[in-house]
Write a protein that holds these residues in place. Structure first.
Motif, mmCIF file in Angstrom:
data_model
loop_
_atom_site.group_PDB
_atom_site.id
_atom_site.type_symbol
_atom_site.label_atom_id
_atom_site.label_comp_id
_atom_site.label_asym_id
_atom_site.label_seq_id
_atom_site.Cartn_x
_atom_site.Cartn_y
_atom_site.Cartn_z
ATOM 1 N N SER A 19 0.832 -1.200 0.000
ATOM 2 C CA SER A 19 0.000 0.000 0.000
ATOM 3 C C SER A 19 0.865 1.248 0.000
ATOM 4 O O SER A 19 1.910 1.292 0.623
ATOM 5 N N PRO A 21 -0.578 4.895 0.479
ATOM 6 C CA PRO A 21 -1.689 5.816 0.555
ATOM 7 C C PRO A 21 -1.340 7.233 0.154
ATOM 8 O O PRO A 21 -2.222 8.052 -0.008
ATOM 9 N N SER A 26 -3.042 12.014 -6.628
ATOM 10 C CA SER A 26 -4.257 12.272 -5.891
ATOM 11 C C SER A 26 -4.457 13.782 -5.840
ATOM 12 O O SER A 26 -3.656 14.497 -5.240
ATOM 13 N N GLN A 50 -6.394 -0.879 -7.888
ATOM 14 C CA GLN A 50 -5.950 -1.920 -6.964
ATOM 15 C C GLN A 50 -5.814 -3.201 -7.778
ATOM 16 O O GLN A 50 -6.806 -3.767 -8.228
ATOM 17 N N HIS A 104 -9.793 -2.920 -9.705
ATOM 18 C CA HIS A 104 -10.850 -1.909 -9.676
ATOM 19 C C HIS A 104 -10.251 -0.516 -9.557
ATOM 20 O O HIS A 104 -9.229 -0.297 -8.904
ATOM 21 N N MET A 106 -9.804 3.388 -8.539
ATOM 22 C CA MET A 106 -9.974 4.139 -7.297
ATOM 23 C C MET A 106 -9.709 5.613 -7.572
ATOM 24 O O MET A 106 -8.990 5.970 -8.502
ATOM 25 N N ASP A 107 -10.293 6.456 -6.742
ATOM 26 C CA ASP A 107 -10.004 7.883 -6.837
ATOM 27 C C ASP A 107 -8.656 8.208 -6.214
ATOM 28 O O ASP A 107 -7.915 9.061 -6.708
ATOM 29 N N THR A 108 -8.331 7.540 -5.112
ATOM 30 C CA THR A 108 -7.049 7.722 -4.444
ATOM 31 C C THR A 108 -6.586 6.367 -3.929
ATOM 32 O O THR A 108 -7.374 5.446 -3.728
ATOM 33 N N SER A 110 -5.723 5.677 -1.054
ATOM 34 C CA SER A 110 -6.213 5.416 0.298
ATOM 35 C C SER A 110 -7.475 4.556 0.292
ATOM 36 O O SER A 110 -7.895 4.063 1.336
ATOM 37 N N GLN A 111 -8.076 4.344 -0.882
ATOM 38 C CA GLN A 111 -9.275 3.506 -0.984
ATOM 39 C C GLN A 111 -8.946 2.025 -1.144
ATOM 40 O O GLN A 111 -9.853 1.205 -1.261
ATOM 41 N N GLN A 112 -7.682 1.673 -1.143
ATOM 42 C CA GLN A 112 -7.301 0.264 -1.256
ATOM 43 C C GLN A 112 -7.887 -0.525 -0.089
ATOM 44 O O GLN A 112 -7.734 -0.144 1.061
ATOM 45 N N ASN A 113 -8.565 -1.640 -0.417
ATOM 46 C CA ASN A 113 -9.153 -2.460 0.651
ATOM 47 C C ASN A 113 -8.455 -3.807 0.819
ATOM 48 O O ASN A 113 -8.764 -4.549 1.756
#
Length: 241
Positions: A19, A21, A26, A50, A104, A106-108, A110-113
């Motif tokens: 990760s 972030p 961004s 991601q 998928h 992501m906008d940033t 930090s949205q990594q799950n």
């Protein structure tokens, strides 16, 4: 991280995700930095994904056979894939395989799950069955990581007012890692000016470092157009002439 080898039918080990972030690109991150407005406008919008990656065991675990496995890029129109020998994160006993830019959006970062996409896992397994017969088609480990890419897949490496902005990736930066690290360190410390291949806002001759007739360490063989001054009176890169 597990140190024992699970049976082939066991669920794959979930490796610690990679990760970042603070991925540059961004908008809210860059917007919070004291950068000239012209510099900010020159930074392209980044595509952030991601990605999913899987480790498949070698059928032949002989050390010499394992060392024979290459790093590859396969740009099939229906399935773009890359692979490389797995490292210590997965005990060196398999090939790391992934579908390129298939995660998928992501906008940033930090949205990594960190959650694997089951449909993607099945696609990669089918790819391994078809193209990589030297691998067992059951992953023994899997992970997620972040990809960020500029619209042209060109690298970004620039500096303004003592702040260094780097995005030397776009899915193909790893093969230039040592060189890019040296360039980035020199740029950040003032030891070297911005290589002419990398500042954003300059028209490109091609895609990727390997397509440019230019050496970051020497004279350019392709003369890029002079970069215009921005309307805030600040060129987008402080050290680049």
């Amino acid at each position: 991280m597990a140190t024992s080898s699970p049976p082939a039918t066991a669920a794959p080990i979930s490796l610690p995700r990679s990760s970042s972030p603070q991925v540059a690109g961004s908008p809210e991150l860059l917007g919070n930095l004291p950068l000239p407005s012209g510099f900010l406008r020159s930074i392209p919008t980044m595509d952030i994904y991601q990605e999913n990656a899987y480790h498949f065991p070698y059928r032949d675990q002989d050390p010499e056979a394992r060392l024979a496995w290459p790093t590859y890029i396969h740009k099939d129109p229906a399935f773009k894939s890359y692979g490389l020998p797995g490292g210590r994160d997965a005990s060196f006993r398999g090939q790391k395989v992934a579908e390129y830019m298939a995660g998928h959006r992501m906008d940033t970062a930090s949205q990594q799950n960190g959650q694997i996409d089951p449909a993607n896992r099945e696609r990669v397994i089918e790819y391994v069955k078809k193209y990589l017969p030297g691998l067992e088609p059951t992953p023994y480990a899997e992970t997620t990581c972040i990809f960020s890419a500029t619209p042209t897949e060109d690298f970004i490496m620039d500096e303004a007012d003592g702040i260094t902005i780097l995005s030397p990736c776009s899915g193909h930066g790893a093969k230039f890692g040592p060189l890019l690290g040296e360039l980035a360190a020199d740029l950040a410390t003032g030891a070297r000016e911005t290589p002419r291949a990398f500042p954003p806002g300059i028209p490109r001759q091609g895609h990727g470092l390997e397509d440019r007739a230019e050496s970051p360490f020497g004279e350019s063989l392709v003369q890029h157009p002079a970069r215009p001054a921005h309307d805030d009176g600040h060129r987008a890169h402080g050290r680049h002439r």
